[in-house]
Scaffold this motif. Structure first.
Motif, PDB file in Angstrom:
ATOM      1  N   ASP A  40       0.805  -1.228   0.000  1.00 16.68           N
ATOM      2  CA  ASP A  40       0.000   0.000   0.000  1.00 16.68           C
ATOM      3  C   ASP A  40       0.831   1.268   0.000  1.00 16.68           C
ATOM      4  OD1 ASP A  40      -2.454  -1.406   0.032  1.00 16.68           O
ATOM      5  OD2 ASP A  40      -2.261  -1.702   2.196  1.00 16.68           O
ATOM      6  N   THR A  41       2.032   1.193  -0.549  1.00 18.26           N
ATOM      7  CA  THR A  41       2.856   2.394  -0.599  1.00 18.26           C
ATOM      8  C   THR A  41       3.821   2.308  -1.776  1.00 18.26           C
ATOM      9  OG1 THR A  41       4.174   3.903   0.760  1.00 18.26           O
ATOM     10  CG2 THR A  41       4.810   1.601   0.820  1.00 18.26           C
ATOM     11  N   LEU A  42       4.435   3.432  -2.122  1.00 17.97           N
ATOM     12  CA  LEU A  42       5.438   3.460  -3.178  1.00 17.97           C
ATOM     13  C   LEU A  42       6.787   3.087  -2.577  1.00 17.97           C
ATOM     14  CD1 LEU A  42       6.179   4.146  -6.146  1.00 17.97           C
ATOM     15  CD2 LEU A  42       6.702   6.461  -5.335  1.00 17.97           C
ATOM     16  N   ILE A  43       7.378   2.012  -3.068  1.00 15.14           N
ATOM     17  CA  ILE A  43       8.684   1.566  -2.602  1.00 15.14           C
ATOM     18  C   ILE A  43       9.717   1.878  -3.676  1.00 15.14           C
ATOM     19  CG2 ILE A  43      10.099  -0.432  -1.979  1.00 15.14           C
ATOM     20  CD1 ILE A  43       7.620  -1.701  -0.768  1.00 15.14           C
ATOM     21  N   THR A  44      10.781   2.562  -3.288  1.00 15.08           N
ATOM     22  CA  THR A  44      11.861   2.894  -4.217  1.00 15.08           C
ATOM     23  C   THR A  44      13.167   2.297  -3.706  1.00 15.08           C
ATOM     24  OG1 THR A  44      10.794   4.974  -4.865  1.00 15.08           O
ATOM     25  CG2 THR A  44      13.141   4.744  -5.341  1.00 15.08           C
ATOM     26  N   LEU A  45      13.807   1.519  -4.567  1.00 16.50           N
ATOM     27  CA  LEU A  45      15.093   0.914  -4.226  1.00 16.50           C
ATOM     28  C   LEU A  45      16.178   1.573  -5.063  1.00 16.50           C
ATOM     29  CD1 LEU A  45      14.105  -2.875  -4.049  1.00 16.50           C
ATOM     30  CD2 LEU A  45      14.016  -1.124  -2.256  1.00 16.50           C
ATOM     31  N   THR A  46      17.192   2.086  -4.392  1.00 19.63           N
ATOM     32  CA  THR A  46      18.292   2.788  -5.043  1.00 19.63           C
ATOM     33  C   THR A  46      19.592   2.075  -4.701  1.00 19.63           C
ATOM     34  OG1 THR A  46      17.113   4.884  -4.767  1.00 19.63           O
ATOM     35  CG2 THR A  46      19.468   5.006  -5.263  1.00 19.63           C
ATOM     36  N   VAL A  47      20.434   1.835  -5.700  1.00 14.19           N
ATOM     37  CA  VAL A  47      21.709   1.150  -5.442  1.00 14.19           C
ATOM     38  C   VAL A  47      22.841   1.865  -6.152  1.00 14.19           C
ATOM     39  CG1 VAL A  47      20.618  -1.105  -5.127  1.00 14.19           C
ATOM     40  CG2 VAL A  47      21.421  -0.435  -7.406  1.00 14.19           C
ATOM     41  N   VAL A  48      24.047   1.631  -5.647  1.00 12.27           N
ATOM     42  CA  VAL A  48      25.263   2.136  -6.275  1.00 12.27           C
ATOM     43  C   VAL A  48      26.080   0.938  -6.739  1.00 12.27           C
ATOM     44  CG1 VAL A  48      27.402   3.409  -5.937  1.00 12.27           C
ATOM     45  CG2 VAL A  48      25.305   4.217  -4.847  1.00 12.27           C
ATOM     46  N   THR A  49      26.374   0.890  -8.032  1.00 11.64           N
ATOM     47  CA  THR A  49      27.170  -0.194  -8.601  1.00 11.64           C
ATOM     48  C   THR A  49      27.716   0.264  -9.941  1.00 11.64           C
ATOM     49  OG1 THR A  49      27.153  -2.538  -9.263  1.00 11.64           O
ATOM     50  CG2 THR A  49      25.166  -1.257  -9.712  1.00 11.64           C
ATOM     51  N   ASN A  50      28.657  -0.503 -10.496  1.00 11.00           N
ATOM     52  CA  ASN A  50      29.231  -0.125 -11.793  1.00 11.00           C
ATOM     53  C   ASN A  50      28.603  -0.886 -12.949  1.00 11.00           C
ATOM     54  OD1 ASN A  50      30.283  -2.617 -11.343  1.00 11.00           O
ATOM     55  ND2 ASN A  50      32.422  -1.972 -11.187  1.00 11.00           N
ATOM     56  N   SER A  51      27.513  -1.616 -12.685  1.00 10.53           N
ATOM     57  CA  SER A  51      26.879  -2.413 -13.732  1.00 10.53           C
ATOM     58  C   SER A  51      25.359  -2.251 -13.677  1.00 10.53           C
ATOM     59  CB  SER A  51      27.252  -3.893 -13.575  1.00 10.53           C
ATOM     60  OG  SER A  51      26.425  -4.713 -14.370  1.00 10.53           O
ATOM     61  N   GLU A  52      24.781  -1.743 -14.753  1.00  9.19           N
ATOM     62  CA  GLU A  52      23.327  -1.607 -14.807  1.00  9.19           C
ATOM     63  C   GLU A  52      22.648  -2.973 -14.762  1.00  9.19           C
ATOM     64  OE1 GLU A  52      19.857   0.633 -17.460  1.00  9.19           O
ATOM     65  OE2 GLU A  52      21.935   0.570 -18.166  1.00  9.19           O
ATOM     66  N   LYS A  53      23.270  -3.953 -15.419  1.00 12.16           N
ATOM     67  CA  LYS A  53      22.722  -5.303 -15.424  1.00 12.16           C
ATOM     68  C   LYS A  53      22.673  -5.871 -14.007  1.00 12.16           C
ATOM     69  CE  LYS A  53      23.475  -9.898 -17.462  1.00 12.16           C
ATOM     70  NZ  LYS A  53      23.760 -10.640 -16.218  1.00 12.16           N
ATOM     71  N   ASN A  54      23.763  -5.718 -13.268  1.00  5.47           N
ATOM     72  CA  ASN A  54      23.794  -6.204 -11.882  1.00  5.47           C
ATOM     73  C   ASN A  54      22.777  -5.468 -11.016  1.00  5.47           C
ATOM     74  OD1 ASN A  54      25.824  -7.936 -12.625  1.00  5.47           O
ATOM     75  ND2 ASN A  54      27.479  -6.731 -11.708  1.00  5.47           N
ATOM     76  N   ALA A  55      22.635  -4.173 -11.274  1.00 10.98           N
ATOM     77  CA  ALA A  55      21.661  -3.384 -10.514  1.00 10.98           C
ATOM     78  C   ALA A  55      20.249  -3.890 -10.778  1.00 10.98           C
ATOM     79  CB  ALA A  55      21.774  -1.911 -10.891  1.00 10.98           C
ATOM     80  N   ASP A  56      19.922  -4.114 -12.048  1.00 11.44           N
ATOM     81  CA  ASP A  56      18.589  -4.603 -12.398  1.00 11.44           C
ATOM     82  C   ASP A  56      18.303  -5.951 -11.734  1.00 11.44           C
ATOM     83  OD1 ASP A  56      18.038  -2.416 -13.949  1.00 11.44           O
ATOM     84  OD2 ASP A  56      18.596  -3.367 -15.846  1.00 11.44           O
ATOM     85  N   GLU A  57      19.266  -6.856 -11.777  1.00 12.30           N
ATOM     86  CA  GLU A  57      19.070  -8.193 -11.205  1.00 12.30           C
ATOM     87  C   GLU A  57      18.908  -8.121  -9.687  1.00 12.30           C
ATOM     88  OE1 GLU A  57      22.437 -10.378 -12.573  1.00 12.30           O
ATOM     89  OE2 GLU A  57      21.600 -10.725 -14.595  1.00 12.30           O
ATOM     90  N   ALA A  58      19.728  -7.304  -9.028  1.00 17.50           N
ATOM     91  CA  ALA A  58      19.657  -7.182  -7.570  1.00 17.50           C
ATOM     92  C   ALA A  58      18.336  -6.563  -7.137  1.00 17.50           C
ATOM     93  CB  ALA A  58      20.834  -6.345  -7.061  1.00 17.50           C
ATOM     94  N   ILE A  59      17.924  -5.498  -7.828  1.00 17.66           N
ATOM     95  CA  ILE A  59      16.681  -4.822  -7.469  1.00 17.66           C
ATOM     96  C   ILE A  59      15.480  -5.734  -7.706  1.00 17.66           C
ATOM     97  CG2 ILE A  59      15.134  -2.931  -8.134  1.00 17.66           C
ATOM     98  CD1 ILE A  59      17.637  -1.194  -8.543  1.00 17.66           C
ATOM     99  N   GLU A  60      15.503  -6.498  -8.803  1.00 18.41           N
ATOM    100  CA  GLU A  60      14.400  -7.412  -9.072  1.00 18.41           C
ATOM    101  C   GLU A  60      14.328  -8.498  -8.001  1.00 18.41           C
ATOM    102  OE1 GLU A  60      11.118  -9.255 -10.419  1.00 18.41           O
ATOM    103  OE2 GLU A  60      11.858  -7.252 -10.910  1.00 18.41           O
ATOM    104  N   ALA A  61      15.475  -8.995  -7.555  1.00 24.48           N
ATOM    105  CA  ALA A  61      15.491  -9.999  -6.476  1.00 24.48           C
ATOM    106  C   ALA A  61      14.900  -9.420  -5.194  1.00 24.48           C
ATOM    107  CB  ALA A  61      16.915 -10.485  -6.232  1.00 24.48           C
ATOM    108  N   ALA A  62      15.219  -8.168  -4.926  1.00 28.94           N
ATOM    109  CA  ALA A  62      14.695  -7.516  -3.724  1.00 28.94           C
ATOM    110  C   ALA A  62      13.179  -7.319  -3.829  1.00 28.94           C
ATOM    111  CB  ALA A  62      15.389  -6.168  -3.514  1.00 28.94           C
TER     112      ALA A  62
END
Length: 336
Positions: A40-62
Protein backbone atom coordinates in the motif's frame (compact mmCIF):
# COMPACT_ATOMS: atom_id res chain seq x y z
CA UNK A 1 49.31 14.65 -51.06
CA UNK A 2 47.88 11.39 -49.78
CA UNK A 3 46.98 11.12 -46.04
CA UNK A 4 49.29 8.91 -44.05
CA UNK A 5 47.90 5.55 -43.05
CA UNK A 6 48.09 4.48 -39.41
CA UNK A 7 50.75 1.94 -38.73
CA UNK A 8 49.83 -1.38 -37.18
CA UNK A 9 51.43 -0.26 -33.92
CA UNK A 10 49.39 2.94 -33.88
CA UNK A 11 46.18 0.98 -34.49
CA UNK A 12 46.97 -1.35 -31.61
CA UNK A 13 47.67 1.63 -29.37
CA UNK A 14 44.35 3.32 -30.24
CA UNK A 15 42.39 0.10 -29.67
CA UNK A 16 44.13 -0.43 -26.34
CA UNK A 17 43.32 3.15 -25.32
CA UNK A 18 39.64 2.65 -26.22
CA UNK A 19 39.58 -0.59 -24.21
CA UNK A 20 41.11 1.09 -21.16
CA UNK A 21 38.71 4.04 -21.31
CA UNK A 22 35.73 1.72 -21.72
CA UNK A 23 36.80 -0.35 -18.70
CA UNK A 24 37.31 2.79 -16.65
CA UNK A 25 33.83 3.97 -17.60
CA UNK A 26 32.33 0.60 -16.71
CA UNK A 27 34.13 0.52 -13.36
CA UNK A 28 32.78 3.92 -12.32
CA UNK A 29 29.96 3.50 -9.78
CA UNK A 30 26.57 4.87 -10.79
CA UNK A 31 23.24 5.31 -9.03
CA UNK A 32 20.38 3.12 -10.27
CA UNK A 33 16.83 3.10 -8.93
CA UNK A 34 13.44 1.54 -9.52
CA UNK A 35 10.03 1.94 -7.88
CA UNK A 36 7.02 -0.29 -7.39
CA UNK A 37 3.79 -0.03 -5.40
CA UNK A 38 3.71 -2.72 -2.70
CA UNK A 39 2.36 -2.88 0.85
CA UNK A 40 0.00 0.00 0.00
CA UNK A 41 2.86 2.39 -0.60
CA UNK A 42 5.44 3.46 -3.18
CA UNK A 43 8.68 1.57 -2.60
CA UNK A 44 11.86 2.89 -4.22
CA UNK A 45 15.09 0.91 -4.23
CA UNK A 46 18.29 2.79 -5.04
CA UNK A 47 21.71 1.15 -5.44
CA UNK A 48 25.26 2.14 -6.28
CA UNK A 49 27.17 -0.19 -8.60
CA UNK A 50 29.23 -0.12 -11.79
CA UNK A 51 26.88 -2.41 -13.73
CA UNK A 52 23.33 -1.61 -14.81
CA UNK A 53 22.72 -5.30 -15.42
CA UNK A 54 23.79 -6.20 -11.88
CA UNK A 55 21.66 -3.38 -10.51
CA UNK A 56 18.59 -4.60 -12.40
CA UNK A 57 19.07 -8.19 -11.20
CA UNK A 58 19.66 -7.18 -7.57
CA UNK A 59 16.68 -4.82 -7.47
CA UNK A 60 14.40 -7.41 -9.07
CA UNK A 61 15.49 -10.00 -6.48
CA UNK A 62 14.70 -7.52 -3.72
CA UNK A 63 11.27 -6.70 -5.16
CA UNK A 64 10.54 -10.41 -5.56
CA UNK A 65 11.24 -10.85 -1.85
CA UNK A 66 8.95 -7.91 -1.01
CA UNK A 67 6.11 -9.34 -3.10
CA UNK A 68 6.26 -12.55 -1.09
CA UNK A 69 6.60 -10.60 2.13
CA UNK A 70 3.42 -8.67 1.35
CA UNK A 71 1.50 -11.88 0.63
CA UNK A 72 2.53 -13.33 4.01
CA UNK A 73 2.12 -10.28 6.22
CA UNK A 74 -0.85 -8.35 4.82
CA UNK A 75 -3.55 -7.65 7.40
CA UNK A 76 -6.15 -7.31 4.65
CA UNK A 77 -5.19 -10.28 2.43
CA UNK A 78 -7.43 -13.19 3.43
CA UNK A 79 -4.75 -15.63 2.31
CA UNK A 80 -1.89 -14.19 4.36
CA UNK A 81 -0.30 -15.81 7.38
CA UNK A 82 -1.40 -12.90 9.55
CA UNK A 83 -4.99 -13.50 8.46
CA UNK A 84 -4.63 -17.19 9.30
CA UNK A 85 -3.41 -16.30 12.78
CA UNK A 86 -6.35 -13.91 13.23
CA UNK A 87 -8.93 -16.42 11.97
CA UNK A 88 -7.65 -18.92 14.53
CA UNK A 89 -7.63 -16.52 17.49
CA UNK A 90 -8.87 -18.40 20.54
CA UNK A 91 -8.90 -21.62 18.51
CA UNK A 92 -5.36 -22.87 17.96
CA UNK A 93 -1.79 -22.09 16.84
CA UNK A 94 -0.75 -21.47 13.24
CA UNK A 95 2.62 -22.52 11.82
CA UNK A 96 4.18 -19.63 9.94
CA UNK A 97 7.24 -18.73 7.86
CA UNK A 98 10.49 -17.56 9.43
CA UNK A 99 9.82 -13.91 8.48
CA UNK A 100 6.36 -13.86 10.07
CA UNK A 101 7.62 -15.58 13.20
CA UNK A 102 10.69 -13.35 13.57
CA UNK A 103 8.79 -10.14 12.87
CA UNK A 104 5.99 -10.96 15.32
CA UNK A 105 8.55 -11.75 18.01
CA UNK A 106 10.31 -8.44 17.38
CA UNK A 107 6.95 -6.68 17.54
CA UNK A 108 6.24 -8.12 20.97
CA UNK A 109 9.78 -7.26 22.13
CA UNK A 110 9.20 -3.63 21.15
CA UNK A 111 5.78 -3.69 22.83
CA UNK A 112 7.45 -4.74 26.08
CA UNK A 113 10.18 -2.11 25.62
CA UNK A 114 7.60 0.68 25.22
CA UNK A 115 5.30 -0.71 27.95
CA UNK A 116 2.61 -1.31 25.34
CA UNK A 117 2.64 2.08 23.60
CA UNK A 118 3.62 0.14 20.51
CA UNK A 119 1.16 -2.74 20.33
CA UNK A 120 0.92 -5.43 17.61
CA UNK A 121 -2.44 -6.52 19.09
CA UNK A 122 -4.01 -3.14 18.25
CA UNK A 123 -6.07 -4.68 15.41
CA UNK A 124 -9.52 -4.79 17.09
CA UNK A 125 -9.34 -1.05 17.76
CA UNK A 126 -7.92 -0.17 14.34
CA UNK A 127 -10.76 -1.84 12.41
CA UNK A 128 -13.30 0.31 14.24
CA UNK A 129 -11.93 3.50 12.68
CA UNK A 130 -12.90 4.32 9.09
CA UNK A 131 -10.59 7.13 8.00
CA UNK A 132 -11.53 6.82 4.33
CA UNK A 133 -15.19 7.49 5.01
CA UNK A 134 -14.51 9.77 7.98
CA UNK A 135 -16.38 7.66 10.50
CA UNK A 136 -15.34 7.14 14.09
CA UNK A 137 -16.56 4.48 16.52
CA UNK A 138 -18.68 5.13 19.58
CA UNK A 139 -17.20 5.16 23.07
CA UNK A 140 -18.97 1.89 23.89
CA UNK A 141 -17.57 0.18 20.78
CA UNK A 142 -14.06 1.17 21.76
CA UNK A 143 -14.43 0.09 25.40
CA UNK A 144 -15.72 -3.29 24.28
CA UNK A 145 -12.51 -4.14 22.37
CA UNK A 146 -9.93 -2.79 24.84
CA UNK A 147 -9.56 -6.17 26.66
CA UNK A 148 -8.58 -7.71 23.29
CA UNK A 149 -5.55 -5.45 22.92
CA UNK A 150 -3.35 -7.49 25.27
CA UNK A 151 -0.10 -8.23 23.41
CA UNK A 152 0.99 -10.60 26.21
CA UNK A 153 -1.69 -12.96 24.89
CA UNK A 154 0.32 -13.53 21.71
CA UNK A 155 1.79 -17.01 22.26
CA UNK A 156 4.90 -18.35 20.53
CA UNK A 157 6.12 -21.92 20.11
CA UNK A 158 9.78 -22.02 19.05
CA UNK A 159 9.63 -25.78 18.40
CA UNK A 160 7.37 -25.48 15.37
CA UNK A 161 7.41 -21.69 14.69
CA UNK A 162 3.72 -21.35 15.44
CA UNK A 163 1.82 -18.35 16.77
CA UNK A 164 -1.49 -18.25 18.59
CA UNK A 165 -3.71 -15.46 19.84
CA UNK A 166 -5.20 -16.61 23.14
CA UNK A 167 -8.54 -14.83 22.95
CA UNK A 168 -11.23 -15.02 20.28
CA UNK A 169 -11.61 -11.62 18.66
CA UNK A 170 -7.92 -10.68 18.96
CA UNK A 171 -6.30 -9.38 15.77
CA UNK A 172 -2.57 -9.29 15.06
CA UNK A 173 -1.63 -6.12 13.13
CA UNK A 174 2.04 -5.77 12.16
CA UNK A 175 1.52 -2.63 10.07
CA UNK A 176 3.40 -0.51 12.61
CA UNK A 177 6.65 -2.45 12.20
CA UNK A 178 6.53 -4.41 8.93
CA UNK A 179 7.96 -1.76 6.59
CA UNK A 180 10.98 -1.10 8.79
CA UNK A 181 11.68 -4.83 9.02
CA UNK A 182 11.23 -5.16 5.24
CA UNK A 183 13.61 -2.25 4.62
CA UNK A 184 16.29 -4.00 6.71
CA UNK A 185 15.80 -7.30 4.87
CA UNK A 186 15.82 -5.59 1.48
CA UNK A 187 19.07 -3.82 2.28
CA UNK A 188 20.61 -7.18 3.24
CA UNK A 189 19.52 -8.71 -0.09
CA UNK A 190 21.03 -5.83 -2.07
CA UNK A 191 24.28 -6.00 -0.11
CA UNK A 192 24.60 -9.74 -0.72
CA UNK A 193 24.06 -9.07 -4.42
CA UNK A 194 27.19 -6.91 -4.40
CA UNK A 195 25.61 -3.47 -4.35
CA UNK A 196 28.20 -1.07 -2.94
CA UNK A 197 25.66 1.25 -1.32
CA UNK A 198 22.00 2.01 -1.49
CA UNK A 199 18.77 3.07 0.09
CA UNK A 200 15.51 1.15 0.55
CA UNK A 201 12.67 3.65 0.83
CA UNK A 202 9.21 2.51 1.91
CA UNK A 203 7.28 5.73 2.43
CA UNK A 204 8.20 6.88 5.95
CA UNK A 205 10.57 3.95 6.57
CA UNK A 206 14.03 4.08 5.04
CA UNK A 207 17.20 2.00 5.41
CA UNK A 208 20.44 3.41 3.96
CA UNK A 209 23.95 1.99 3.75
CA UNK A 210 27.21 3.22 2.29
CA UNK A 211 27.48 6.54 0.47
CA UNK A 212 26.68 8.08 -2.87
CA UNK A 213 29.34 7.66 -5.62
CA UNK A 214 30.92 11.00 -4.68
CA UNK A 215 31.31 9.87 -1.05
CA UNK A 216 28.50 12.04 0.31
CA UNK A 217 25.84 10.59 2.64
CA UNK A 218 22.29 9.86 1.58
CA UNK A 219 19.93 12.77 2.24
CA UNK A 220 16.42 12.10 3.52
CA UNK A 221 13.82 14.78 4.12
CA UNK A 222 11.47 15.09 7.10
CA UNK A 223 8.04 16.20 5.94
CA UNK A 224 6.34 19.27 7.38
CA UNK A 225 3.16 17.85 8.99
CA UNK A 226 1.00 20.85 8.12
CA UNK A 227 2.52 21.59 4.72
CA UNK A 228 2.30 20.12 1.23
CA UNK A 229 3.75 16.60 0.76
CA UNK A 230 7.02 18.05 -0.57
CA UNK A 231 7.40 20.68 2.19
CA UNK A 232 10.27 19.76 4.54
CA UNK A 233 11.20 20.81 8.05
CA UNK A 234 14.67 19.34 7.72
CA UNK A 235 17.01 17.00 5.87
CA UNK A 236 18.93 14.12 7.43
CA UNK A 237 22.35 12.94 6.23
CA UNK A 238 22.49 9.16 6.62
CA UNK A 239 25.17 6.50 6.27
CA UNK A 240 24.51 2.97 7.56
CA UNK A 241 21.40 4.16 9.37
CA UNK A 242 17.63 3.75 9.14
CA UNK A 243 14.96 6.37 9.72
CA UNK A 244 11.21 6.20 10.27
CA UNK A 245 8.67 8.99 10.63
CA UNK A 246 5.14 8.64 11.97
CA UNK A 247 2.74 11.53 11.42
CA UNK A 248 -0.85 12.50 12.05
CA UNK A 249 -1.15 13.56 8.39
CA UNK A 250 -1.01 10.09 6.80
CA UNK A 251 -4.55 8.82 7.44
CA UNK A 252 -6.92 11.22 9.14
CA UNK A 253 -10.10 13.22 9.02
CA UNK A 254 -11.21 16.36 10.84
CA UNK A 255 -14.56 16.54 12.60
CA UNK A 256 -15.73 19.59 14.55
CA UNK A 257 -12.19 20.95 14.46
CA UNK A 258 -10.67 17.74 15.92
CA UNK A 259 -8.11 15.73 13.93
CA UNK A 260 -8.70 11.99 14.14
CA UNK A 261 -5.74 10.00 12.82
CA UNK A 262 -4.56 6.39 12.60
CA UNK A 263 -1.98 6.33 15.43
CA UNK A 264 -4.01 5.07 18.37
CA UNK A 265 -3.15 4.95 22.06
CA UNK A 266 -3.60 1.26 22.94
CA UNK A 267 -4.75 2.07 26.48
CA UNK A 268 -7.68 4.16 25.21
CA UNK A 269 -8.32 3.16 21.60
CA UNK A 270 -8.33 6.83 20.57
CA UNK A 271 -5.81 8.80 18.46
CA UNK A 272 -2.73 10.14 20.25
CA UNK A 273 -2.81 13.86 20.95
CA UNK A 274 0.69 15.10 21.86
CA UNK A 275 2.49 14.96 18.48
CA UNK A 276 2.25 15.98 14.85
CA UNK A 277 5.20 13.81 13.85
CA UNK A 278 7.90 11.62 15.38
CA UNK A 279 11.14 10.78 13.56
CA UNK A 280 13.54 8.10 14.83
CA UNK A 281 17.06 7.29 13.55
CA UNK A 282 18.74 4.00 14.44
CA UNK A 283 20.95 1.40 12.74
CA UNK A 284 17.91 -0.90 12.43
CA UNK A 285 14.69 -0.09 10.58
CA UNK A 286 12.72 -2.61 12.61
CA UNK A 287 13.54 -0.46 15.67
CA UNK A 288 12.80 2.91 14.07
CA UNK A 289 9.47 1.70 12.65
CA UNK A 290 8.20 0.36 15.97
CA UNK A 291 9.47 3.29 18.02
CA UNK A 292 8.09 6.09 15.87
CA UNK A 293 4.62 4.65 16.52
CA UNK A 294 5.35 3.75 20.13
CA UNK A 295 6.67 7.19 21.05
CA UNK A 296 3.87 8.93 19.16
CA UNK A 297 1.37 7.04 21.30
CA UNK A 298 3.03 8.22 24.54
CA UNK A 299 2.38 11.56 26.15
CA UNK A 300 5.00 14.25 25.64
CA UNK A 301 6.85 13.93 28.94
CA UNK A 302 6.91 10.13 28.92
CA UNK A 303 8.32 10.15 25.38
CA UNK A 304 11.08 12.60 26.35
CA UNK A 305 12.04 10.49 29.36
CA UNK A 306 12.10 7.36 27.18
CA UNK A 307 14.40 9.09 24.67
CA UNK A 308 16.82 10.22 27.37
CA UNK A 309 16.86 6.84 29.13
CA UNK A 310 17.59 4.95 25.89
CA UNK A 311 19.85 7.57 24.27
CA UNK A 312 17.70 7.66 21.13
CA UNK A 313 18.19 9.87 18.07
CA UNK A 314 14.86 11.64 17.53
CA UNK A 315 13.18 14.68 16.07
CA UNK A 316 9.77 15.54 17.54
CA UNK A 317 7.15 17.98 16.29
CA UNK A 318 4.65 18.40 19.10
CA UNK A 319 0.94 19.10 18.73
CA UNK A 320 1.49 22.82 19.38
CA UNK A 321 4.10 23.03 16.58
CA UNK A 322 7.13 23.25 18.88
CA UNK A 323 10.03 20.88 18.22
CA UNK A 324 12.68 18.84 19.97
CA UNK A 325 15.84 17.35 18.46
CA UNK A 326 17.97 15.04 20.58
CA UNK A 327 21.59 16.24 20.93
CA UNK A 328 22.95 13.09 19.25
CA UNK A 329 20.92 13.80 16.08
CA UNK A 330 21.75 17.48 15.60
CA UNK A 331 24.93 16.73 13.64
CA UNK A 332 22.91 14.76 11.08
CA UNK A 333 19.98 17.17 10.72
CA UNK A 334 19.90 20.26 8.55
CA UNK A 335 16.89 22.37 9.50
CA UNK A 336 14.85 24.07 6.81
Amino acid sequence: MKPKLLTAAAIVFVLALIFILKNQLNSTPHVYKKSEILMDTLITLTVVTNSEKNADEAIEAAFNYLRGFERMLSFFNAGSEVSAINKNAGVGPVKVSSDTYELTKKAVENAKWTSGSFNPAIGPAMVLWDFKNKKRPTDSEIKKVLPLLDYTHIVFNDNDSSIMLKDKGMLLDLGGIAKGYAADKTAEILKRAGMQAGIASMAGDISAWGTRPDGSPWRVGIRAPRGAPDDLVGVLSLKDLAVSTAGDYERFFIEDGVRYHHILVPATGYPARDFQSVTIVNPKGVVTDALDTGLFAMDREKALRFVEKNNLMVHFIFADGSTFTSPNLKGLLENR
